[in-house]
Design a protein around this motif. Structure first.
Motif: not given
Length: 590
Positions: A436, A502, A504-505, A542, A544, A547
């Motif tokens: 991200p 993908d 995510s955090r 995910f 955004p 998540q």
């Protein structure tokens, strides 16, 4: 406890007993009395439970944002999107790609049924619009991306044609009224295309020079095509034009400042540029949650480095003087008849192409100080199989389509652009995704055998069934982390296809050919969940903004929505549970 309230067993003994129990049993035992409950929350106890249950290497520290081992254990078990909550069956053929809007309110899907579908991401997902691209001579849709303000959708597709055809097209769809605003040719089709700004997008074109030598041109296009002499407000949409629409650079006289050449890069040994994406350097200073504990120093892939890890790729800048001189002597001798070629036709073509490009290639710019964004793509230098990642800086003056059609800052002798950085993964690249904060690049790769040599560019080495998920730091230009593994693929080199991943955090997810999607934790490098489909999983994404929501797309023609146990409980809060604080630890193992 005895009648006076004194514990019959000391805490230390209870602690050692609890060490032999599993997490669920420890939580259940904590309901017995206050003493057992206090021991069941012991930090050292949950540290042992964490490392044992998740099989994390002991030298990996706790996540820096974690407040306790108990809460960290609960985070990994309770917030991973592993519960299937909805299956979407509106597509009639394989679903190839998914993309979310930045707001998380909508997402798009592409499919072999040649439609782009746009969905509303409510608690129950619903279909908003379906665009059929068959009237424009498309065979299928393959990729989509929302622009930064979620007002436009880029959709990429493949043209109908022979099996070996590589032509495709990019369409821009308005998300206000779902009108088709413009279409741009894209070759090869697996360049996919991407947004550079809110209203300009990058496409590709390919020019063959020889049997295994070519030139890739990357173009910056305005999302709103404007005809020469027609005011923008009155310009007709290309959606109203006949299906066969020429690429803007083929009809430059009819367009005003709608297209500009960004880069022109030489391809050797049947390689081409594919899978373009843009990383925003201004976001690199986001909090760094990715540690590299216990890992050896990563390889350096900066072309400006003198390290042993330096990799040389296509268009990688001027060669040393002795290399140039050697190539010239070789070619002069060959032309004069004094030397007999000891090389195959393909190897000879590559040598000649390298010589002709020297002195005609604009050298790379190694300073990152002025870099605004990075253009990232797959490429190669040994074979048609994409085994390298090219990185090219995009400077502020290149961020607009205004200006000369063929770009600026290029001397008459600088015919090609050199790459600024190259990553060589020694395997077939089948997927890429950015974190991200855009700092980390995650790469799905199927490795070549150790020590393998490419003797023929048309016969790359065999590739492993096991997929390696590699991680590269775009700020330090180093490989970091040990490769993540679990997912598999089975198709050979010439049938290999992209598997979208993908990030995510906290998590990274990927599809696979083994009928599962996979989720890993970014910090601990562990696989947390397998998400089952009935066929190949091509894409995962995910939300955004959340998540704990993940979508997966498969060859079984379905899209599945997955939520975390925590969010499922929240959405089902009307149904009371006898012990709500225990419910996060499901009785059925994942």
């Amino acid at each position: 406890m005895d009648e006076g309230g004194t514990p019959l067993l000391p805490d230390s003994l209870i602690y050692h007993i609890f060490l032999s129990l599993g997490p669920a049993d420890v939580l259940a035992a904590g309901l017995v009395c206050r003493q057992w409950q206090a021991v069941s929350r012991d930090e050292f106890l949950w540290r042992e439970q964490f490392y044992r249950y998740y099989q994390v290497a002991r030298d990996v520290p706790r996540h820096p944002a974690a407040t306790s081992w108990y809460e960290e254990f609960r985070r990994l078990y309770d917030t991973v999107p592993c519960v299937e909550v909805q299956t979407l069956k509106e597509h009639t053929d394989q679903v190839l790609h998914l993309s979310f809007s930045h707001s998380g309110y909508q997402f798009a899907s592409c499919s072999k049924d040649c439609t782009v579908k746009i969905w509303s991401n409510d608690l129950t997902i619903s279909l908003l619009h379906s665009a059929d691209m068959r009237p424009y001579n498309w065979s299928y849709t393959q990729f989509s991306q929302f622009n930064q303000d979620d007002s436009l959708l880029l959709a990429s597709g493949v043209f109908l044609g022979p099996h070996n055809s590589s032509s495709g097209e990019i369409a821009v769809i308005s998300l206000d009224n779902f009108a088709l605003l413009s279409r741009v040719r894209n070759k090869p089709y697996d360049v996919f295309g991407c947004w550079l700004t809110e209203t300009s997008l990058i496409s590709g074109n390919l020019h063959r020079i020889g049997d295994i030598t070519s030139c890739s041109v990357l173009w910056l296009n305005n999302a709103f095509q404007v005809r020469a002499g027609v005011p923008p407000a009155a310009a007709p949409s290309l959606a109203w034009c006949p299906p066969a629409v020429s690429h803007p650079q083929d009809v430059e006289s009819e367009n005003v400042n709608v297209v500009k050449r960004l880069f022109k890069i030489q391809n050797l040994n049947a390689s081409t540029i594919r899978t373009v994406m843009v990383a925003d350097c201004s976001r690199f200073d986001s909090p760094d949650l990715l540690l590299d504990a216990g890992a050896a120093p990563g390889r350096v892939f900066d072309l400006g480095s003198d390290s042993e890890g330096e990799a040389v790729g296509p268009g990688s800048g001027p060669a040393p003087a002795h290399t140039k001189e050697g190539l010239r002597r070789f070619l002069d001798g060959l032309l004069d008849g004094r030397a007999q070629p000891q090389l195959s036709e393909h190897a000879l073509e590559t040598k000649v192409a390298e010589l002709l490009a020297q002195g005609r290639t604009k050298p790379p710019e190694h300073s990152m100080a002025d870099a605004h964004k990075l253009l990232i793509f797959t490429t190669g230098c040994l074979t048609y199989s994409p085994h390298q990642i090219g990185i090219k800086q995009i400077l502020p003056h290149q961020m607009t389509t205004a200006g000369p059609v063929l770009g600026e800052g290029r001397g008459s002798d600088a015919f090609f652009d050199a790459l600024d950085h190259v990553i060589d993964v020694h395997g077939h690249i089948i997927g890429m995704g950015l974190s991200p904060d855009n700092r980390y690049l995650y790469v799905n790769s199927r490795a070549w055998p150790s020590g393998s040599v490419v003797a023929d560019p048309m016969q790359p080495p065999p590739i492993a069934e096991e997929i390696d998920l590699l991680v590269f730091d775009l700020k330090t230009m180093r490989e970091v982390k040990r490769a993540l593994r679990a997912h598999r693929a089975y198709t050979p080199n010439d049938e290999c296809f992209f598997i979208f991943l993908d990030v995510s955090r906290d998590f990274v997810a990927s599809g696979a050919e083994d009928r599962h999607g996979y989720i890993w934790d970014r910090h601990y490098n562990i696989c947390l969940a397998k998400l089952r489909h009935q066929d190949v999983v091509n894409s995962v994404v995910f939300s955004p903004q959340e998540q704990e929501l993940l979508l997966t797309a498969s060859d079984d023609a379905t899209i599945k929505a997955w939520r975390s146990p925590r969010t499922v409980r929240i959405h089902q809060a009307a149904r009371p549970r006898p012990h709500p604080f225990l419910s996060w630890f499901a009785s059925q193992k994942r």
